[in-house]
Design a protein around this motif. Sequence first.
Motif, PDB file in Angstrom:
ATOM      1  N   MET A   1       0.833  -1.189   0.000  1.00  0.00           N
ATOM      2  CA  MET A   1       0.000   0.000   0.000  1.00  0.00           C
ATOM      3  C   MET A   1       0.872   1.245   0.000  1.00  0.00           C
ATOM      4  O   MET A   1       1.924   1.257   0.614  1.00  0.00           O
ATOM      5  CB  MET A   1      -0.888   0.024   1.226  1.00  0.00           C
ATOM      6  N   GLN A   2       0.385   2.259  -0.622  1.00  0.00           N
ATOM      7  CA  GLN A   2       1.101   3.525  -0.692  1.00  0.00           C
ATOM      8  C   GLN A   2       0.501   4.505   0.302  1.00  0.00           C
ATOM      9  O   GLN A   2      -0.715   4.672   0.358  1.00  0.00           O
ATOM     10  CB  GLN A   2       0.992   4.115  -2.107  1.00  0.00           C
ATOM     11  N   GLN A   3       1.357   5.147   1.075  1.00  0.00           N
ATOM     12  CA  GLN A   3       0.894   6.233   1.917  1.00  0.00           C
ATOM     13  C   GLN A   3       1.006   7.513   1.130  1.00  0.00           C
ATOM     14  O   GLN A   3       1.556   7.540   0.040  1.00  0.00           O
ATOM     15  CB  GLN A   3       1.757   6.346   3.180  1.00  0.00           C
ATOM     16  N   GLY A   4       0.497   8.599   1.702  1.00  0.00           N
ATOM     17  CA  GLY A   4       0.507   9.876   1.020  1.00  0.00           C
ATOM     18  C   GLY A   4       1.907  10.301   0.586  1.00  0.00           C
ATOM     19  O   GLY A   4       2.086  10.904  -0.456  1.00  0.00           O
ATOM     20  N   GLY A   5       2.952   9.974   1.376  1.00  0.00           N
ATOM     21  CA  GLY A   5       4.315  10.383   1.058  1.00  0.00           C
ATOM     22  C   GLY A   5       5.013   9.460   0.084  1.00  0.00           C
ATOM     23  O   GLY A   5       6.155   9.687  -0.280  1.00  0.00           O
ATOM     24  N   GLY A   6       4.367   8.393  -0.331  1.00  0.00           N
ATOM     25  CA  GLY A   6       4.968   7.492  -1.300  1.00  0.00           C
ATOM     26  C   GLY A   6       5.659   6.311  -0.645  1.00  0.00           C
ATOM     27  O   GLY A   6       6.138   5.437  -1.334  1.00  0.00           O
TER      28      GLY A   6
ATOM     29  N   GLU B   1       5.867   2.763   1.480  1.00  0.00           N
ATOM     30  CA  GLU B   1       4.981   1.621   1.554  1.00  0.00           C
ATOM     31  C   GLU B   1       4.740   1.230   3.000  1.00  0.00           C
ATOM     32  O   GLU B   1       5.644   1.247   3.817  1.00  0.00           O
ATOM     33  CB  GLU B   1       5.580   0.436   0.793  1.00  0.00           C
ATOM     34  N   THR B   2       3.510   0.861   3.293  1.00  0.00           N
ATOM     35  CA  THR B   2       3.150   0.348   4.597  1.00  0.00           C
ATOM     36  C   THR B   2       2.782  -1.107   4.415  1.00  0.00           C
ATOM     37  O   THR B   2       1.920  -1.443   3.602  1.00  0.00           O
ATOM     38  CB  THR B   2       1.949   1.117   5.184  1.00  0.00           C
ATOM     39  N   GLU B   3       3.421  -1.972   5.173  1.00  0.00           N
ATOM     40  CA  GLU B   3       3.165  -3.399   5.041  1.00  0.00           C
ATOM     41  C   GLU B   3       1.843  -3.748   5.703  1.00  0.00           C
ATOM     42  O   GLU B   3       1.522  -3.295   6.795  1.00  0.00           O
ATOM     43  CB  GLU B   3       4.291  -4.195   5.711  1.00  0.00           C
ATOM     44  N   VAL B   4       1.051  -4.556   5.009  1.00  0.00           N
ATOM     45  CA  VAL B   4      -0.218  -5.017   5.547  1.00  0.00           C
ATOM     46  C   VAL B   4       0.025  -6.380   6.190  1.00  0.00           C
ATOM     47  O   VAL B   4       0.332  -7.352   5.510  1.00  0.00           O
ATOM     48  CB  VAL B   4      -1.289  -5.135   4.444  1.00  0.00           C
ATOM     49  N   THR B   5      -0.088  -6.431   7.502  1.00  0.00           N
ATOM     50  CA  THR B   5       0.126  -7.684   8.216  1.00  0.00           C
ATOM     51  C   THR B   5      -1.161  -8.513   8.208  1.00  0.00           C
ATOM     52  O   THR B   5      -2.227  -8.043   7.831  1.00  0.00           O
ATOM     53  CB  THR B   5       0.526  -7.411   9.678  1.00  0.00           C
TER      54      THR B   5
ATOM     55  N   ILE C   1      -7.840   2.229  14.650  1.00  0.00           N
ATOM     56  CA  ILE C   1      -6.663   1.359  14.466  1.00  0.00           C
ATOM     57  C   ILE C   1      -6.159   1.444  13.027  1.00  0.00           C
ATOM     58  O   ILE C   1      -4.960   1.655  12.784  1.00  0.00           O
ATOM     59  CB  ILE C   1      -7.015  -0.102  14.825  1.00  0.00           C
ATOM     60  N   LEU C   2      -7.070   1.284  12.060  1.00  0.00           N
ATOM     61  CA  LEU C   2      -6.657   1.221  10.657  1.00  0.00           C
ATOM     62  C   LEU C   2      -6.189   2.577  10.127  1.00  0.00           C
ATOM     63  O   LEU C   2      -5.187   2.648   9.415  1.00  0.00           O
ATOM     64  CB  LEU C   2      -7.800   0.666   9.802  1.00  0.00           C
ATOM     65  N   TYR C   3      -6.903   3.657  10.477  1.00  0.00           N
ATOM     66  CA  TYR C   3      -6.449   4.982  10.041  1.00  0.00           C
ATOM     67  C   TYR C   3      -5.146   5.354  10.740  1.00  0.00           C
ATOM     68  O   TYR C   3      -4.314   6.051  10.168  1.00  0.00           O
ATOM     69  CB  TYR C   3      -7.513   6.059  10.299  1.00  0.00           C
ATOM     70  N   GLY C   4      -4.968   4.885  11.970  1.00  0.00           N
ATOM     71  CA  GLY C   4      -3.719   5.150  12.691  1.00  0.00           C
ATOM     72  C   GLY C   4      -2.522   4.553  11.973  1.00  0.00           C
ATOM     73  O   GLY C   4      -1.438   5.142  11.959  1.00  0.00           O
ATOM     74  N   LYS C   5      -2.694   3.398  11.384  1.00  0.00           N
ATOM     75  CA  LYS C   5      -1.580   2.752  10.695  1.00  0.00           C
ATOM     76  C   LYS C   5      -1.464   3.188   9.239  1.00  0.00           C
ATOM     77  O   LYS C   5      -0.374   3.480   8.754  1.00  0.00           O
ATOM     78  CB  LYS C   5      -1.730   1.233  10.758  1.00  0.00           C
ATOM     79  N   PHE C   6      -2.584   3.243   8.525  1.00  0.00           N
ATOM     80  CA  PHE C   6      -2.535   3.461   7.082  1.00  0.00           C
ATOM     81  C   PHE C   6      -2.805   4.898   6.652  1.00  0.00           C
ATOM     82  O   PHE C   6      -2.651   5.227   5.489  1.00  0.00           O
ATOM     83  CB  PHE C   6      -3.523   2.520   6.376  1.00  0.00           C
TER      84      PHE C   6
END
Length: 126
Positions: free
Chosen positions: A1-6, A8-12, A112-117
């Motif tokens: 997944m891409q965050q706003g800054g480009g 990647e955030t790993e989806v566990t 939880i989800l908005y906090g991470k992603f």
Amino acid sequence: MQQGGGSETEVTWEDQQNINNFGRLNNRLHELEDEIKFAKETNDNLEDASNELIITDEEVVRFQIGEVFAHVPKDEVEDRIEQMKEVTSQKLEKFEEEKESVLGQMSELKKILYGKFKDSINLEED
């Protein structure tokens, strides 16, 4: 997944379970909203029927049982309508309580989800 800054955030696996749980809760929320709407309409219809019985001067009225109309004493119909209204009101109350519970669970999962992603995930309906 891409965050706003480009980055990647790993989806566990746990994240995926939270996302799936949110989806199930959202589906249940829509089902509950439909059930609540139906219960309110039923209650209104029963109230209308009760009011119609008050103004009628017939001692025996037609009462629908399944797909058949039967001639039933007015007092018995009034009792049946009151029982049906009680049952419907109890169902409505149960649905409202469950809806509040589902909304609370969804709110926690959103945090939880908005906090991470952050902006990478959209949990809002358009």
